[in-house]
Write an enzyme that holds these catalytic residues in place. Sequence first.
Site, short mmCIF file in Angstrom:
data_model
loop_
_atom_site.label_atom_id
_atom_site.label_comp_id
_atom_site.label_asym_id
_atom_site.label_seq_id
_atom_site.Cartn_x
_atom_site.Cartn_y
_atom_site.Cartn_z
N ARG A 169 57.17 -14.04 -0.10
CA ARG A 169 56.82 -14.64 1.20
C ARG A 169 55.33 -14.97 1.33
O ARG A 169 54.82 -15.07 2.44
CB ARG A 169 57.24 -13.74 2.38
CG ARG A 169 58.71 -13.57 2.55
CD ARG A 169 59.43 -14.90 2.84
NE ARG A 169 60.84 -14.68 2.87
CZ ARG A 169 61.62 -14.72 1.78
NH1 ARG A 169 61.11 -15.03 0.60
NH2 ARG A 169 62.91 -14.50 1.89
N SER A 229 64.23 -14.69 10.16
CA SER A 229 63.91 -13.26 10.09
C SER A 229 62.54 -13.03 10.72
O SER A 229 61.59 -13.71 10.34
CB SER A 229 63.86 -12.78 8.65
OG SER A 229 65.11 -12.98 8.05
N GLU A 273 57.10 -12.07 10.02
CA GLU A 273 57.15 -13.16 9.04
C GLU A 273 56.66 -14.50 9.63
O GLU A 273 55.98 -15.25 8.92
CB GLU A 273 58.60 -13.31 8.53
CG GLU A 273 58.72 -14.28 7.38
CD GLU A 273 60.13 -14.38 6.82
OE1 GLU A 273 60.66 -13.35 6.35
OE2 GLU A 273 60.69 -15.48 6.86
C1 LIG Z 1 67.53 -19.91 11.48
C2 LIG Z 1 66.41 -19.76 10.50
C3 LIG Z 1 66.66 -19.29 9.22
C4 LIG Z 1 65.63 -19.16 8.28
N1 LIG Z 1 65.91 -18.68 7.05
C5 LIG Z 1 64.91 -18.52 6.13
C6 LIG Z 1 65.20 -17.99 4.84
O1 LIG Z 1 66.34 -17.72 4.49
N2 LIG Z 1 64.16 -17.83 3.98
C7 LIG Z 1 62.87 -18.17 4.31
O2 LIG Z 1 61.97 -17.99 3.47
N3 LIG Z 1 62.58 -18.67 5.53
C8 LIG Z 1 63.55 -18.85 6.45
N4 LIG Z 1 63.26 -19.34 7.70
C9 LIG Z 1 61.87 -19.66 8.04
C10 LIG Z 1 61.51 -21.16 7.91
O3 LIG Z 1 62.64 -21.97 8.00
C11 LIG Z 1 60.80 -21.47 6.60
O4 LIG Z 1 59.65 -20.69 6.46
C12 LIG Z 1 60.41 -22.97 6.53
O5 LIG Z 1 60.06 -23.30 5.21
C13 LIG Z 1 59.24 -23.34 7.43
O6 LIG Z 1 59.03 -24.74 7.28
P1 LIG Z 1 58.61 -25.64 8.51
O7 LIG Z 1 58.46 -27.04 7.99
O8 LIG Z 1 59.54 -25.47 9.65
O9 LIG Z 1 57.16 -25.05 8.83
P2 LIG Z 1 56.51 -24.73 10.25
O10 LIG Z 1 57.31 -23.69 10.96
O11 LIG Z 1 56.25 -25.98 10.98
O12 LIG Z 1 55.12 -24.09 9.78
C14 LIG Z 1 55.10 -22.84 9.14
C15 LIG Z 1 53.72 -22.67 8.46
O13 LIG Z 1 53.61 -23.64 7.42
C16 LIG Z 1 52.49 -24.49 7.64
N5 LIG Z 1 52.88 -25.84 7.21
C17 LIG Z 1 54.01 -26.52 7.49
N6 LIG Z 1 54.00 -27.73 6.89
C18 LIG Z 1 52.84 -27.80 6.21
C19 LIG Z 1 52.22 -28.80 5.40
N7 LIG Z 1 52.80 -29.98 5.16
N8 LIG Z 1 50.99 -28.53 4.87
C20 LIG Z 1 50.38 -27.36 5.10
N9 LIG Z 1 50.91 -26.38 5.86
C21 LIG Z 1 52.11 -26.61 6.40
C22 LIG Z 1 52.20 -24.39 9.13
O14 LIG Z 1 50.84 -24.68 9.41
C23 LIG Z 1 52.56 -22.94 9.40
O15 LIG Z 1 51.47 -22.14 9.01
C24 LIG Z 1 64.29 -19.50 8.64
C25 LIG Z 1 64.04 -19.97 9.95
C26 LIG Z 1 65.09 -20.11 10.86
C27 LIG Z 1 64.79 -20.61 12.23
#
Ligand SMILES: Cc1cc2nc3c(=O)[nH]c(=O)nc-3n(C[C@H](O)[C@H](O)[C@H](O)COP(=O)(O)OP(=O)(O)OC[C@H]3O[C@@H](n4cnc5c(N)ncnc54)[C@H](O)[C@@H]3O)c2cc1C
Length: 348
Positions: A164, A241, A342
């Site tokens: 992570r 999570s 997380e």
């Molecule tokens: C229902 C649910 C289930 C999930 N299951 C999992 C799982 O099984 N495993 C897991 O690891 N995670 C899980 N997650 C967490 C999440 O989906 C992941 O971490 C996902 O990759 C976040 O991506 P995002 O584009 O939504 O980022 P955001 O939520 O928009 O941002 C998260 C972080 O990433 C940074 N960021 C985003 N895009 C960029 C970019 N292009 N450049 C630089 N920084 C960036 C942001 O600044 C922030 O710090 C889950 C979430 C939910 C709601």
Amino acid sequence: MLIQEHVPLAPLTTLQVGGSARYLVEVKSLSEVCEAVAFARTRSLPLFVLGGGSNLVVSDAGWPGLVLKVSIVGTEERSEKDKALFEVGAGEDWDKLVARVVAQNCAGIECLSGIPGSVGGTPVQNVGAYGQEVAETIQSILAFDLRDNQMRELCNEACGFNYRTSIFNTSERGRYIVLRVTFALTPEGEARVHYTDLKRYFSGWQGVPTLAETRDAVRKIRASKGMLISPGDDDSRSAGSFFKNPVLSPEQYQGLSDRAADRRLRIPNYPALEMQRKVSAAWLVEHSGFSKGFGSGRVGISRKHALAIVNRGEATAAEIVGLQEQIQQRVEDIWGIRLMPEPVFVGF
Ligand SMILES: Cc1cc2nc3c(=O)[nH]c(=O)nc-3n(C[C@H](O)[C@H](O)[C@H](O)COP(=O)(O)OP(=O)(O)OC[C@H]3O[C@@H](n4cnc5c(N)ncnc54)[C@H](O)[C@@H]3O)c2cc1C
């Protein structure tokens, strides 16, 4: 490029809490990234990079500066030796990419089916689930370096992936904007069916499950745990999570198992690097009095998964954080372990 003002952020996140961004801009190209960065710099505005908003808790006060939403799309495919390379825009939807590569019978990310968010968000916390993580298949990342406004091609090793974590959420937090990610996948590769839940799903199955069957299984298991965003499912209004699984030294692990043994319990645990043990955060939460479905107000714990704090409707960020702190305190009092959240906290 349209710079919007006072934009509510809650609808742009899966948890759906928090206030507004003073400014928000959606960028679709490198030149728009440069323009947006210049806009923030000339006004001394703090910058926050937004992907799919699935790993965020936005404060009720919102974000006082510029939110830069990465919407760079496009996927290019090519072959290199025995690998299929997919070079993907950071703004592409992650699960659509998984569906696409699985349909092309390329292995390597099938167990990461159903994770919400953007492609650019996946390296940040080295997304992982059901026995796979993106660190295993990311070949390189094209990023914009905010230190000197240069583009950088980062190879896998340079990203410092771990459980992570990566440089993007630790040592170099806030330095890079991820623009494109290149994945090296295995054409006609076998699906990875190592994780207990998946093995159970396929027990009695005839033959080896295909990539498509594995993707389908992962999505079904996720849905049963409220870990698949589904419009009618209140338990999926979360940030996934909420706590990481603690990784303990042998001494810490021994102390925890002794406490569990005093209660005639055994904590689920897995080997981690350097003699460490990873223990189940969900187990700690549940064995500290927070069962699935806990809470009757606007904030609670998912009825399907003890690790997901859910917004039951109209919750505030303060209420989410209130429950987070209550859980952390109780787990620490009973088990002597401080759970680490997380999601990323924005504007706190
Ligand atoms: C229902 C649910 C289930 C999930 N299951 C999992 C799982 O099984 N495993 C897991 O690891 N995670 C899980 N997650 C967490 C999440 O989906 C992941 O971490 C996902 O990759 C976040 O991506 P995002 O584009 O939504 O980022 P955001 O939520 O928009 O941002 C998260 C972080 O990433 C940074 N960021 C985003 N895009 C960029 C970019 N292009 N450049 C630089 N920084 C960036 C942001 O600044 C922030 O710090 C889950 C979430 C939910 C709601």
